[in-house]
Design a protein around this motif. Structure first.
Motif, PDB file in Angstrom:
ATOM      1  N   ALA A 120      -8.130 -51.138   3.135  1.00 34.23           N
ATOM      2  CA  ALA A 120      -8.035 -50.225   3.082  1.00 34.23           C
ATOM      3  C   ALA A 120      -7.555 -49.186   4.119  1.00 34.23           C
ATOM      4  CB  ALA A 120      -9.048 -49.609   2.203  1.00 34.23           C
ATOM      5  N   LEU A 121      -6.502 -48.731   3.789  1.00 34.29           N
ATOM      6  CA  LEU A 121      -5.755 -47.598   4.944  1.00 34.29           C
ATOM      7  C   LEU A 121      -6.802 -46.166   4.328  1.00 34.29           C
ATOM      8  CD1 LEU A 121      -2.529 -48.698   4.553  1.00 34.29           C
ATOM      9  CD2 LEU A 121      -3.740 -49.648   6.286  1.00 34.29           C
ATOM     10  N   PHE A 122      -6.787 -45.506   5.775  1.00 35.09           N
ATOM     11  CA  PHE A 122      -7.393 -44.465   5.762  1.00 35.09           C
ATOM     12  C   PHE A 122      -7.320 -43.285   4.959  1.00 35.09           C
ATOM     13  CE2 PHE A 122      -8.994 -45.549  10.116  1.00 35.09           C
ATOM     14  CZ  PHE A 122     -10.510 -45.796   9.292  1.00 35.09           C
ATOM     15  N   SER A 153      -0.680 -38.987   3.160  1.00 36.56           N
ATOM     16  CA  SER A 153      -0.596 -40.774   3.329  1.00 36.56           C
ATOM     17  C   SER A 153      -0.164 -41.038   1.732  1.00 36.56           C
ATOM     18  CB  SER A 153      -2.135 -40.560   2.234  1.00 36.56           C
ATOM     19  OG  SER A 153      -3.283 -39.751   3.217  1.00 36.56           O
ATOM     20  N   ALA A 154       0.407 -40.316   0.394  1.00 38.74           N
ATOM     21  CA  ALA A 154       0.922 -40.806  -0.473  1.00 38.74           C
ATOM     22  C   ALA A 154       2.272 -41.449   0.724  1.00 38.74           C
ATOM     23  CB  ALA A 154       1.515 -39.431  -1.233  1.00 38.74           C
ATOM     24  N   LYS A 196      -6.066 -51.279  12.199  1.00 38.27           N
ATOM     25  CA  LYS A 196      -7.098 -49.370  12.851  1.00 38.27           C
ATOM     26  C   LYS A 196      -7.093 -49.091  14.235  1.00 38.27           C
ATOM     27  CE  LYS A 196      -8.293 -49.537   8.491  1.00 38.27           C
ATOM     28  NZ  LYS A 196      -8.105 -48.707   7.656  1.00 38.27           N
ATOM     29  N   THR A 197      -6.156 -47.813  14.419  1.00 39.07           N
ATOM     30  CA  THR A 197      -6.569 -47.458  15.415  1.00 39.07           C
ATOM     31  C   THR A 197      -7.518 -46.449  16.838  1.00 39.07           C
ATOM     32  OG1 THR A 197      -4.907 -45.631  15.702  1.00 39.07           O
ATOM     33  CG2 THR A 197      -4.384 -48.023  15.712  1.00 39.07           C
ATOM     34  N   LEU A 244       0.725 -48.276  12.454  1.00 41.06           N
ATOM     35  CA  LEU A 244      -1.169 -47.582  13.206  1.00 41.06           C
ATOM     36  C   LEU A 244      -1.646 -46.469  12.721  1.00 41.06           C
ATOM     37  CD1 LEU A 244      -0.168 -47.233  16.977  1.00 41.06           C
ATOM     38  CD2 LEU A 244      -0.199 -49.756  15.632  1.00 41.06           C
ATOM     39  N   ASP A 245      -2.935 -46.979  11.986  1.00 39.99           N
ATOM     40  CA  ASP A 245      -3.854 -45.925  11.054  1.00 39.99           C
ATOM     41  C   ASP A 245      -5.245 -45.369  11.552  1.00 39.99           C
ATOM     42  OD1 ASP A 245      -3.214 -45.873   8.270  1.00 39.99           O
ATOM     43  OD2 ASP A 245      -5.454 -46.745   8.440  1.00 39.99           O
TER      44      ASP A 245
END
Lengths: 252, 252, 252, 252
Positions: free
Chosen positions: D249-251, D180-181, D201-202, D141-142
């Motif tokens: 892309a993720l946040f 994030s890393a 994307k939440t 969940l991003d």
């Protein structure tokens, strides 16, 4: 009570549950809540409201599947004992060791001897939990025959509730009196000093839920709730003592 | 008794244990044997002889390691209850729930309140096991102070026994009287109708082992042993009743 | 080798096992030993000698009963994973997850697909144990057809060994070749970098036991044994590599 | 989307979840759903919607408390393996074995070596579950940094959410980049053939929930849903493949 009033009051009481759990974590308290009652009496619903804002890591809801063949031969309480709370935990049983005195009796899933043994032993078992500083709260959710009929009928026509429909529903109404008799014997014989039964009239769901939560809060007894926690309505939530004394009656 | 006589008699009795287990499997019997006693009283040794020819799959010997931090906060009996026998199984506890009334009391590993609660509850717990058709056999292996000293000294000089040496050994002799007092209170308060204590004089290892096995065999009560099982020697194995009645005395 | 020589050497090696366990406790090492082999190949006997002087609290021998109906539907390794060692513990499996590739294959207790999945996955499973710093030692105890026949015959006539007699014995000889084929495929496909198979010729029990213990001691690798631990006799104990390379052969 | 539209669509999809569970019970299917994501990314909320009408007896939600001292020394996956589903069961993990690659890495709760081992082994572990016919669904969940800030702020001021506030929240924003890393490495290394990551994307809760449920339904693949189950919106729910390919892309 309007929906808005209900929601507001529910949120207020859930805030107090949050307070109670923060306090019980800090103090290392152990809480064990047992919900019993006929099919459709409202167990799932009230558990959902109680746990809604609690810690997922400190709260466990147990709805044990049927025992495996090996478990069937073990000490009856063994399977449940594995799930008792450790310090700071709340363990909520959606049906419990009392299965033996309820559905098993009515449906003949165990022998009369096994059922008798259970009723003889259960107070001892629960007294030990109390001695172990587990706060044990036992609820009997009491529903009327008509209301049950309506709810079971509703289930059958509601695709969202198909998983609640079971072959046992069919006999819930049919064997209503047998279930009543089982309930009466069970409550009478397992209502004891350290394991009181608290009865809840659940035909009116919202009232039942709010008052059940009030009872939980009083039983746990956190010293500083951020909201005031009223005494439960004695017409909705009452000790089985009141039944014994003839001041209240359970549905026949 | 010569070594050869001992070995012959041991084999004879082990044959009867095999008979008993075959029978108990067929009947779905559950057997639970508890061994308690001071350090070096002979628990490991007699358990080894009992299990020597039993089924490795139907027999479990439990010598639980110290509880984890989470387990420490749970209901005292919870950790042990997980290992109770299912149908056809024999569960043998090498030290058991009685730790609370023995080593924990003498060494202060738990509070006097917790120890009191244990002594208050243990008969209830065991009665439930009996009600669940578990054959519960509880042994107190009784050793004299001099014999213990000798055995503990032997251990220290025997490289094969280094794992038996523990920091607690040092205090076994030093706190002999405290252990005696703990034992006396424990036996007195936990000797009950469905959980008799059987005492065994273990200064003479071989006699102790043979007579302990004889008691197990009588307690399990398989109808057809292939060998005759004598009544245990009442000078070696006796009910705690005999101590209460002043007919036997435990070591001071 | 005379009985006295055997006993003396066994005691010497058991002393080293004691050293190894004291060391592994101090270091928090985890040890997992798997014993596989045909019926009567000597699993119980060697385990008894290994554990004889080890700590009952740090050593667990697992001979799991048949899975319950619910367990049968779970991930195959789940039931075994529950018994893997924690820091300082030795877990010894008397038969193990390899049942699936042995008795289950020969007797048809699971499907060929399930057996294939097992053989495909077992190296991954064991590599993870190795990654978790578990010292994994896997023994295949190899017995000849004639010796097995003799031992199974002995069992049938020895009342002390009646619990070792099982309906499966009858087919051990009859399906000897099927068991050989299952063994060959199992060893070949599950002999991997972090899960070597060590084969032991067990027709000569005493030599087998002593050399098996020697291998355990080398595999655990305590730096300071109080006795010298010889390299196992390569005619008795050898890596499955030697079989692959044609330097050794298992019984046909 | 209005609240009413959301509720109607949610009910529709929940009906399909009920269908799916009835079917998976009948077929003995095993389902395991893993929810991972930063604090406040919506794990509790979506789990609540998924389970709302499922069988309490066939569905288990696991949010394991921190490991005991003994558990800490065991094989990392051992604690989780105990809760894998049996036939007909759905096991939902609210945080899972991936803790090791997320919070533990960022906060230093385990060693870099342990974290590396985890990332090396996790695909093997999950492949075995797939081989065992467990349907494994893994969600990341991003949430965006701003949205997280807002939700964490909300929590602090909402007495109902006090149990969600933890000391770790304080660092969730502060260590955003480290998280994030960790996420990037975790997803990259544990996205494999039998254990795909599905990203969600939440920031928009309702869309996220509906689309997550749609994905679950497609993954389980009951042949006859009573309602039509649309493909999830690819802007909301997408395979980690799309991230690899630069399509999503993720946040940051």
């Amino acid at each position: 009570m309007t929906d808005d009033d209900y929601e507001a009051e529910l949120a207020r009481l859930q805030t107090a549950l949050v307070d109670a759990q923060i306090w019980s974590q800090a103090e290392g308290k152990k809480v064990c809540i047992v919900f019993e009652g006929r099919d459709s009496a409202g167990k799932d619903g009230v558990i959902k409201r109680i746990t809604e804002h609690l810690s997922v890591r400190q709260t466990r809801v147990m709805a044990l599947p049927k025992p495996s063949d090996r478990e069937k031969t073990q000490w009856w309480f063994q399977r449940y004992a594995a799930h008792l709370p450790a310090a700071g935990e709340w363990a909520i049983f959606n049906r419990s060791w009392y299965n033996r005195a309820g559905v098993e009796k009515v449906m003949g899933f165990s022998t009369p001897h096994e059922q008798e043994i259970f009723l003889r032993d259960v107070a001892s078992f629960e007294s030990m939990l109390a001695d172990s500083d587990i706060v044990l709260i036992k609820f009997w959710l009491d529903i009327s025959k008509d209301e049950q009929k309506e709810r079971l009928d509703d289930r059958r026509s509601d695709p969202l509730k198909r998983l609640k429909v079971s072959p046992l529903d069919a006999v819930a109404q049919e064997k209503w009196d047998a279930y009543s008799a089982a309930r009466d014997e069970m409550l009478r014989r397992s209502h004891h000093a350290t394991g009181h039964w608290t009865c809840v009239k659940t035909d009116k769901k919202k009232k039942a839920r709010l008052n059940t939560i009030r009872h939980v809060l009083h039983a746990i007894g956190c010293p500083d709730y951020t909201v005031s926690v009223e005494t439960p309505d004695p017409e909705v939530v009452f000790s089985y003592d009141a039944v014994i004394e003839g001041k209240q009656a359970l549905f026949k």
